[in-house]
Design an enzyme around this catalytic site. Structure first.
Site, mmCIF file in Angstrom:
data_model
loop_
_atom_site.group_PDB
_atom_site.id
_atom_site.type_symbol
_atom_site.label_atom_id
_atom_site.label_comp_id
_atom_site.label_asym_id
_atom_site.label_seq_id
_atom_site.Cartn_x
_atom_site.Cartn_y
_atom_site.Cartn_z
ATOM 1 N N HIS A 43 -4.540 4.200 3.733
ATOM 2 C CA HIS A 43 -3.186 4.703 3.492
ATOM 3 C C HIS A 43 -3.030 6.117 4.041
ATOM 4 O O HIS A 43 -2.839 7.090 3.307
ATOM 5 C CB HIS A 43 -2.855 4.647 2.004
ATOM 6 N N HIS A 75 -8.699 -1.540 1.146
ATOM 7 C CA HIS A 75 -8.207 -1.911 -0.188
ATOM 8 C C HIS A 75 -8.556 -3.346 -0.558
ATOM 9 O O HIS A 75 -8.308 -3.771 -1.696
ATOM 10 C CB HIS A 75 -6.688 -1.738 -0.246
ATOM 11 N N HIS A 125 0.296 -2.756 -5.511
ATOM 12 C CA HIS A 125 -0.621 -2.004 -4.656
ATOM 13 C C HIS A 125 -1.601 -2.985 -4.010
ATOM 14 O O HIS A 125 -2.075 -3.921 -4.668
ATOM 15 C CB HIS A 125 -1.386 -0.969 -5.478
ATOM 16 N N GLU A 127 -4.740 -2.940 -3.325
ATOM 17 C CA GLU A 127 -6.008 -3.131 -4.026
ATOM 18 C C GLU A 127 -5.833 -4.038 -5.239
ATOM 19 O O GLU A 127 -6.646 -4.925 -5.501
ATOM 20 C CB GLU A 127 -6.592 -1.791 -4.467
ATOM 21 N N THR A 162 -9.384 1.505 -8.511
ATOM 22 C CA THR A 162 -10.375 2.564 -8.292
ATOM 23 C C THR A 162 -9.785 3.967 -8.281
ATOM 24 O O THR A 162 -10.500 4.940 -8.530
ATOM 25 C CB THR A 162 -11.124 2.344 -6.969
ATOM 26 N N CYS A 190 -13.440 4.907 -9.178
ATOM 27 C CA CYS A 190 -14.412 5.435 -8.215
ATOM 28 C C CYS A 190 -14.806 6.864 -8.592
ATOM 29 O O CYS A 190 -13.947 7.686 -8.954
ATOM 30 C CB CYS A 190 -13.796 5.402 -6.816
ATOM 31 N N SER A 218 -0.242 7.029 -0.220
ATOM 32 C CA SER A 218 -1.596 6.976 -0.781
ATOM 33 C C SER A 218 -1.546 7.249 -2.278
ATOM 34 O O SER A 218 -1.147 8.333 -2.715
ATOM 35 C CB SER A 218 -2.487 8.016 -0.094
ATOM 36 N N ASN A 220 -4.000 7.734 -4.447
ATOM 37 C CA ASN A 220 -4.871 8.797 -4.942
ATOM 38 C C ASN A 220 -4.363 10.171 -4.517
ATOM 39 O O ASN A 220 -4.508 11.151 -5.253
ATOM 40 C CB ASN A 220 -6.325 8.575 -4.505
ATOM 41 N N SER A 262 -8.224 9.350 1.776
ATOM 42 C CA SER A 262 -8.000 8.774 3.104
ATOM 43 C C SER A 262 -7.739 9.848 4.154
ATOM 44 O O SER A 262 -7.215 9.548 5.230
ATOM 45 C CB SER A 262 -6.814 7.798 3.061
#
Length: 280
Positions: A43, A75, A125, A127, A162, A190, A218, A220, A262
């Site tokens: 992303h 993902h 999403h 993932e 994650t 993660c 993104s 995160n 990313s």
């Protein structure tokens, strides 16, 4: 005007992203057929655009890359998508992050053991969408309110996107405790996500200005921007150095930089160099 610049102690591309980028770079150099990624590899629109310039294009289905080389995005993809890819493509390279694979495995194991699987994450999403088929009947919840609205059942098994925050996971689990006789949690957040978030908070609490680098799509990176904004009102989320506004840094003594998982080191370096030229 002069200011110090500090990069968060943990920031930028994680292991899974670096691994995927190495895989796609190698494929672009060595493949005798066109190379594609199933969905954006990561992303980060600027990285994806850079790959397109090297001939690596994004496809939305395995059928679009029949006979070619296809990379499965970081993902993850659904089992059906992977099966079709391996049937149709000349070569399939699995760039799924190993930590995302752990989510798939944990969800499947909980389903086999009779748990109602709950995925804590963002509905829609990539993932999360790739995780759900590993546990038929699994549901997604993004907040404690959504968790509290679930029907009661005997056993709930929890896995986590994650890039979720530990704080949100704790709130969701607290809500689920009243919905089942047993709640089993497999914390699949993660370590890089937790590290990035902690380092971001520590730095943002000390800075006059925070710059968060990474794709606006993104998850995160958006979470880092939220964390930073809560501690440093002068927080700005950008995708690249060309988006910087010199007025952001007026009167600043310390400028903090962080970046999503990313975001390659080269993008962080470019932003730092650009800020140095502004505040020097």
């Amino acid at each position: 005007m002069s200011a110090r610049i500090e990069i968060a102690s943990e920031a930028g591309a994680c292991y899974g992203v670096e691994r995927a980028l190495r895989m796609v770079e190698d494929a672009a150099k060595s493949s005798e057929v066109p190379v594609h990624t199933l969905g954006p590899l990561i992303h980060n629109p600027r990285v994806v655009s850079g790959l397109a310039e090297k001939g690596v294009t994004v496809v939305s289905s395995p059928e679009e890359s029949a006979g070619d080389t296809l990379l499965l995005r970081t993902h993850g993809v659904t089992p059906d998508e992977e099966r079709r890819a391996r049937e149709l493509c000349h070569e399939v390279l699995d760039a799924t992050c190993p930590f995302v694979k752990k989510v798939h495995q944990a969800a499947a194991r909980l389903a086999r053991e009779g748990y109602q699987v709950v995925v804590v994450g963002e509905a829609g999403h990539p993932e999360v969408e790739a995780t759900l088929p590993h546990a038929p009947g699994a549901v997604v919840v993004g907040s404690a309110d959504e968790a509290a609205a679930l029907p009661s059942c005997k056993k709930i098994g929890v896995v986590v996107q994650t890039t979720q925050s530990r704080a949100n996971l704790e709130k969701v689990v607290a809500a689920l405790l009243g919905r089942a006789e047993e709640v089993r949690v497999v914390n699949t957040i993660c370590d890089a996500t937790s590290g990035h978030q902690g380092a971001c908070a520590e730095l943002a609490a000390r800075t006059d200005v925070m710059v968060v680098i990474g794709g606006r799509i993104s998850a995160n990176t958006k979470r880092l921007a939220e964390i930073a904004s809560g501690l440093c009102p002068r927080t700005h989320h950008i995708e690249g150095a060309d988006e910087l506004d010199p007025s952001w840094f007026d009167g600043a003594e310390l400028v903090g930089i962080t970046a999503g998982a990313s975001t390659p080191a080269s993008q962080i370096a470019a932003v730092r160099t650009a800020i140095e030229s502004i505040v020097a």
